[in-house]
Each structure stands twice: as C-alpha cells, then as structure tokens.
Scaffold this active site. Structure first.
Site, short mmCIF file in Angstrom:
data_model
loop_
_atom_site.label_atom_id
_atom_site.label_comp_id
_atom_site.label_asym_id
_atom_site.label_seq_id
_atom_site.Cartn_x
_atom_site.Cartn_y
_atom_site.Cartn_z
N THR A 142 0.87 -1.19 0.00
CA THR A 142 0.00 0.00 0.00
C THR A 142 0.90 1.24 0.00
OG1 THR A 142 -0.21 -0.12 2.41
CG2 THR A 142 -1.99 -1.12 1.11
N LYS A 168 4.04 -7.06 3.84
CA LYS A 168 3.80 -5.66 3.54
C LYS A 168 3.46 -4.97 4.85
CE LYS A 168 0.78 -3.36 3.26
NZ LYS A 168 -0.15 -2.43 3.97
N THR A 179 -1.46 -2.83 10.06
CA THR A 179 -1.83 -3.12 8.69
C THR A 179 -0.61 -3.71 8.07
OG1 THR A 179 -3.47 -1.48 8.36
CG2 THR A 179 -2.48 -2.28 6.41
N GLU A 264 5.96 4.47 7.44
CA GLU A 264 5.55 5.67 6.71
C GLU A 264 6.39 6.88 7.12
OE1 GLU A 264 0.95 4.45 5.74
OE2 GLU A 264 1.38 5.61 7.53
N ASN A 385 -0.24 10.54 5.57
CA ASN A 385 -1.48 10.15 6.23
C ASN A 385 -2.57 11.19 6.21
OD1 ASN A 385 -1.42 7.40 7.29
ND2 ASN A 385 0.57 8.12 8.04
N THR A 390 -7.86 10.72 -0.31
CA THR A 390 -8.31 11.74 -1.26
C THR A 390 -7.29 11.98 -2.38
OG1 THR A 390 -7.49 13.33 0.33
CG2 THR A 390 -9.84 12.96 0.25
#
Lengths: 390, 390
Positions: A142, A168, A179, A264, A385, A390
């Site tokens: 992702t 992942k 996740t 991230e 994040n 969007t």
C-alpha cells in the site's frame, strides 16, 4: 537462494491501484499445513472470519490477496465478497473454496470492486510461476516504498528445508497487529499443532514488538503454509523443532525490521532494548510507551539529544517503575539512577545520526530482556497520512 | 472584567529564553486557601515535591514560576534549586518560604541557571502590579503561540466573586496532566476542603480530558488560590458551592480549549463526544484512543474523510466495545451499526473544513456522555518537536 519447493506465486494489476500490481496469489502444488494469526482489533477485515473458517481443516492450497482496499466495515457484503474471492480462486484452480485463504489491505470502509477483483484473480491464476515472488510482493503493497522478503534454509537429516517470508506494512503498525500482512511458505513437513505453536512463539517476539504509529490495524494477518515437499522427515518436538523455530524466528525478525524501516515517512529505525524487567510483559509495556511517544520519535528524527522525553514516557507507567533507572543511547549513558548526567553530547549526536538508533533502558527490577522496534516520526508521515484516501 | 481583588502579578525576562519573558510571579495581599493537582508521571519536576510540601498548611501567598527549563531529572540539585526559588521569593516578599509555591516548565534534564533565576525573581518582585497578568502569561509560555487567560464572576449575597485563570500548554498535553501549567486565583472566601473537592472535580472534567500528543508530562500542575477578599460570605456546601463550581468549571473548560487550540502545530480542535457509554471511565478510554490516534489526527488535518480510522482506533478496545456502534462527524452519519454507510461526502468535507471538528461516537451501551478535546497532527508538530532543544 533456491526456491521453496512446490510453491507458485503471482502478482498482477487489476485496476484497484492506478498503476502498480494489486492482486497477488500464492499456490501450493500439494496440501499444506496452514495456520494464521490475526489482529485483535474488534473491527476486523472481512477476510479474517473467512480465512479463519477455511483454516479449520488445518490445511490449505492457496492464498488470494488484494491491496488498495481493506474490505473492512463493509458489513455482510464484505463477508460475501471475501468468500467470493476464495470461490473464484478455487474454481479456477480446481480446488474447494475451503482450500483457499484470503487477505485484503488498504482503505477501510469502501466496498471491494468485485469486477476488477474477479478479473485480477483470473489474471493471477494464469500468471502463477515459481519466480513470481517479486510480483506478489508488489501486489500486496500500500504505502510501502519497498518490497519485503526474507528467506533462509537449514539442513535436516540430509535434506534442505527452505522458508520464505513476504510481507507488507508501513503504517498502522502496532502489535496485535498492524496493517501488515505476512505470508510465510516452507517445504518442511510439519504437523499443524507444531506449526501453530511455532508461529505464535515467533510472532509474539517479532511482529508483535514493532510499532510505526501506535495504531492497531483491522486487517493484520500472518499466514504460514508448510507443504512438506522438501522430502525431509517430519519436524517433530525434538531437535528439529528448535532448528525450524530458529529459522522461522529469523524470517519473522527480518521482515519485522523491514516493515519498520519502511515505516511511513521513517528515516530511522529505533531499537528499544529494555533490560532487567521483572517480567516480559512489563518490559514490553515500557518499550511500547517509549516506542509510541511522538515526542521521542520526533526528537530522534531531529537527531536532538532531548532524552528527558524517554524517561517522561517511561514515567507514565508510574506505579511499577523504579526511580533509579538508567537509560543510554548506544553506549552513551544519558540517565543514571533516574537523573540526567553530564554526557558527551558529540558522541550522543553521532549515535543519533545512525540509521538505527539504539535506546537501552535498564529497569533494575528483574532479569527479563525485551527488544522492540519503532520508526521516527517525520513531516512525511503527516503528509502521507493526511492525504491517503483523497 | 474587573480585577480579582487582592492579587498582584508580574512577568519578566531573566535570560532563560532569548528574548521573551521567562519568570512570572503571583502574589496575594493576604493569606489564600491554596491547593494544586499535579501530574501522575513517576518522574516529576522538582517543583512538585517542594510545592506539595508548602501546600501542607493549606494556605499560601505567592507562586513563583519559570519557563524554558522544567527542572526535572536533576536529582537532589533540582529539589534544592526549587526550594531556593521559594526562599529567594519569600525573603524579598517578607514571607516564610512555606508561603511560596513554585512551578517550572521547559526542557527536561538540564540544571536551572540559578543566577539568572535569582535575578529574575528580584525583577519579578519589584514589578508586581494588579495589571501584570499579561506579563505573567507570557512568562510561562514555552512553545505556546498565544497567551491563555479566562475569567468570570458571579454574584453571591450582594458581592461579586471573581475568578481568573491563566495557563500555558502546547505540547506534552495528555491527561494526568500535560506540560501544562494553570494558575487560578479567586477572591472568594472558601475552605480548603471545599476548594480541593471543587478543583479535583473540575480538573477531571477539563484538563484531564485534553490531549495534544498523547505524551504525559513530568511537570503539569494546576494551582488555585482563594484569598477571600471579595468581601462576600464564605462559600459553603450549599447553593454557593455549585455557583462557585460552575464558575470554576467554566474557567477550566475555557483554558483547556485554549491549550488544545494552541497545541503544537495544530490547525484544528477535534471535539470527541462519546455517548451512551456504560461508564464515564470507559467513555473516556474510548475518547482517548481516538484522540491519540495519529491516523485520525492526520486524516482530520488533511480534511480527508477517511473515517474508518476512527473505528479502527475504537476497535483496539476490543473486549468492551459493541460491534454496532455509530459514528458521525458533525451531524453527518458516517458509520451506522458498525458499518460505513453511504454519506454525503461534500457535507462531510464541509464539517472537516471547520476550525473545530466534532466526532460523535454512540457506544449504545449505557447512558454516560464524555467530551474530550484534541488537536490535529501536522508537519509543523514534527518540525517543532524535532528541533526543541537544539
């Protein structure tokens, strides 16, 4: 290294992501002992109850995975869609749907685009190959920047037993789980109850000891399949048990590190070592408090020797911590007997400049040691994040 | 509004900060019933044991405060320095050192520069004035962008009773408490035990229900002084109790909101309302999980309707949450019976564009309601906190 025997892989683009691969498949040429551990979040991805049901027999033949959509909070439709993913895969592979496990990762609360998924599964089935691991790894990403793979082998009574792990995970990383998805395949011959014990042992010491953002995911799952094709004798409770467990632990450790490193926005891995805890579980609590402190994470990102923040985080566990604890960064002692000491700021700065920063906390209250990994917190984390759906 | 009777204030530059004021003083012209609540962090600022000791008598005359240095983790020297601050102040004001309370906020683990502090206290004593509130508010700021003040009054048996609150706090904001300091002064006449009960009640519902970064500070303190100079009768346990408590609650609520609004890097206040919880404490747990989720905070910063993150955060309390909960943003229902519903994305976006974003969570499990405030998480938070000491 040589391939794990009897497994095929694929990863294809089905249009859930704009460009990158988004549907992946693992297929075992013969029945495999299979087990998985899943997130403890109350609101679970729909793939979890379906995979759990299909794992009841203790064996499986395939795992179908999609990224870009977590299929979570989609109610009855979510469950139906996850089930449908196993049915489509089973039909094409001429299996029973109970032989197929399923996993999803991505945005929460959006129905799966089943037409695209169906197209993707067809493509994935027709693309299966021994060398498909890299495609598979891409298909499960992702916000990941890099693919994650770890492999190892050991010799047992004249045969090589191989283990391959693919994972992942980048955000919503936190024990129990994140996740993150991990898929481990091995050609060892091994009973289900032995496999289950080993996976739980290893996950508890690796994937359950990492955090990127302190956010527990709804979809985390670690799957393992053992198809016995190495030709070696069965792994039992004797010496072979420990040989296999060590190898599995190595894979899980390696993948966990890779997940945190690719956290991230992360620029650094923070390795927190808690020494002399009265229990493992309390040691883990202490490590987690530090790991999830935004103030610690930003200070380390800024290579800022603001170490009081570490002890402030530990202090939130006020009842159970001794006052005279020690904290060091690398070998530089910063806090001695609960008090900031004069330390060599230049050397401390050097330790902070490394890709992996080590924080060692001595609780002086027992003899347990716990290691926990986390990443630093950067502007990029916020950027990623704040703009994810969007 | 009119001044709280019998209190003088000052704020001066002593050189702990580069330019801004950094030493503040509150002085009551007569003995004041005094009480304070402090952080529950194990590693407490040295001002806390000293102030606690001086509060044993139940009265005080003055509070001396410095910013830029928290005087925490400084061992015995920290305690001696905090004590010395009260002694210097007491001597200049011709009081006993037990009449003086002390507070510090700023970087952890660096000894106080006592020469500067001493110079600052002298200047602060000589600058005391009725109108010094704004100077005092500046003197207690660290990463705060704005000064924080709230005031109110009520009439009781013909007299006006006034309450003034001044606070600082911007990061390390989290219940029990945060790097926040609040000072409340009133000219009410009030017994210590009544004052104590009221402050605890109000703090529990306000300062203990805010979070900026989920990081519990080592220094948080809320002080209250009541000097009885309004001339009105004593506040007792009857009607006047509730009149005063309501007024105090208003002050604490107002300051709490200001602290979150000025949260490090914050662009929005997030107001989390948990409805129909089985208990207040569980409602607060749920609200805190959401408030401290970096994923929720970044999504709201990005005005990104990624609402699954809210329910993922709630789900971490897996054992005790019903599956069929509802979540709405403003009046827009996003999750109904535990499932993301089709919602008007344009209207949801509009709600997200506001300065204060309301998240309403219906747990359907009781009748308690809890409100909790937090701020969004932005790149600026990371910038501020990665460069705080260096």
């Amino acid at each position: 290294m040589k391939k794990v025997k009897g497994f095929l892989f694929s990863g294809v683009h089905a249009g859930l992501k704009r460009k990158r691969k988004d549907v992946g498949l693992i297929y075992s040429l013969s029945e495999a002992s299979s087990f998985a551990v899943f997130t403890k979040n109350k609101f679970k991805g729909a793939h979890i109850p379906v995979s759990k049901e299909h794992l009841k027999s203790g064996t499986s033949r395939a795992i179908i995975v999609n990224s870009a959509n977590a299929n979570t909070l989609n109610g009855e439709k979510g469950i139906k869609d996850a089930m449908r993913m196993t049915e489509i895969t089973a039909k094409l592979l001429k299996l029973n749907k109970e032989d197929v496990l399923v996993a999803s990762t991505g945005v929460i609360g959006v129905p799966l685009p089943m037409k695209k998924i169906e197209k993707g599964i067809k493509l994935a089935v027709s693309s299966l190959t021994k060398n498909g691991t890299s495609d598979f790894e891409e298909a499960i990403m992702t916000t990941d920047k890099v693919k994650k793979e770890a492999s190892t082998y050991f010799r047992y009574k004249g045969n090589e037993i191989r283990i391959l792990g693919m994972a992942k995970g980048s955000g919503m990383i936190e024990p129990n789980m994140a996740t993150m998805l991990a898929f481990i395949v091995t050609d060892a011959r091994i009973e289900l109850d032995v496999l289950r014990r080993m996976l739980k042992f290893c996950v508890n010491r690796t994937f359950n000891r990492i955090s990127v953002d302190g956010c527990m995911s709804t979809n985390d799952s670690v799957f393992i399949m053992a198809n016995g094709r190495s030709g070696s004798p069965r792994i039992d409770r004797g010496k072979s048990f420990y040989m296999f467990r060590d190898a599995l632990l190595e894979i899980c450790k390696d993948l966990s590190f890779q997940i945190v490193k690719d956290g991230e926005g992360a620029t650094k891995v923070i390795r927190i070592i808690v020494k002399n805890a009265e229990s493992e579980s309390f040691g883990k609590d202490v490590a987690r408090r530090v790991a999830n402190s935004n103030l610690v994470k930003t200070a380390i990102y800024g290579e800022d020797p603001n170490f009081g923040r570490i002890i402030a985080a530990i202090g939130t566990l006020s009842d159970k911590v001794r006052e005279d604890i020690d904290v060091s960064v690398g070998e530089v002692i910063i806090i001695k007997n609960g008090r900031v000491v004069e330390f060599d700021r230049k050397r401390a700065k050097e330790k902070l400049k490394k890709d992996t920063v080590e924080i060692i906390i001595d609780l002086k209250d027992g003899n347990k040691e716990v290691e926990f990994l986390t990443s630093d917190l950067t502007e990029e984390y916020v950027v990623i994040n704040s703009r994810y759906t969007t």
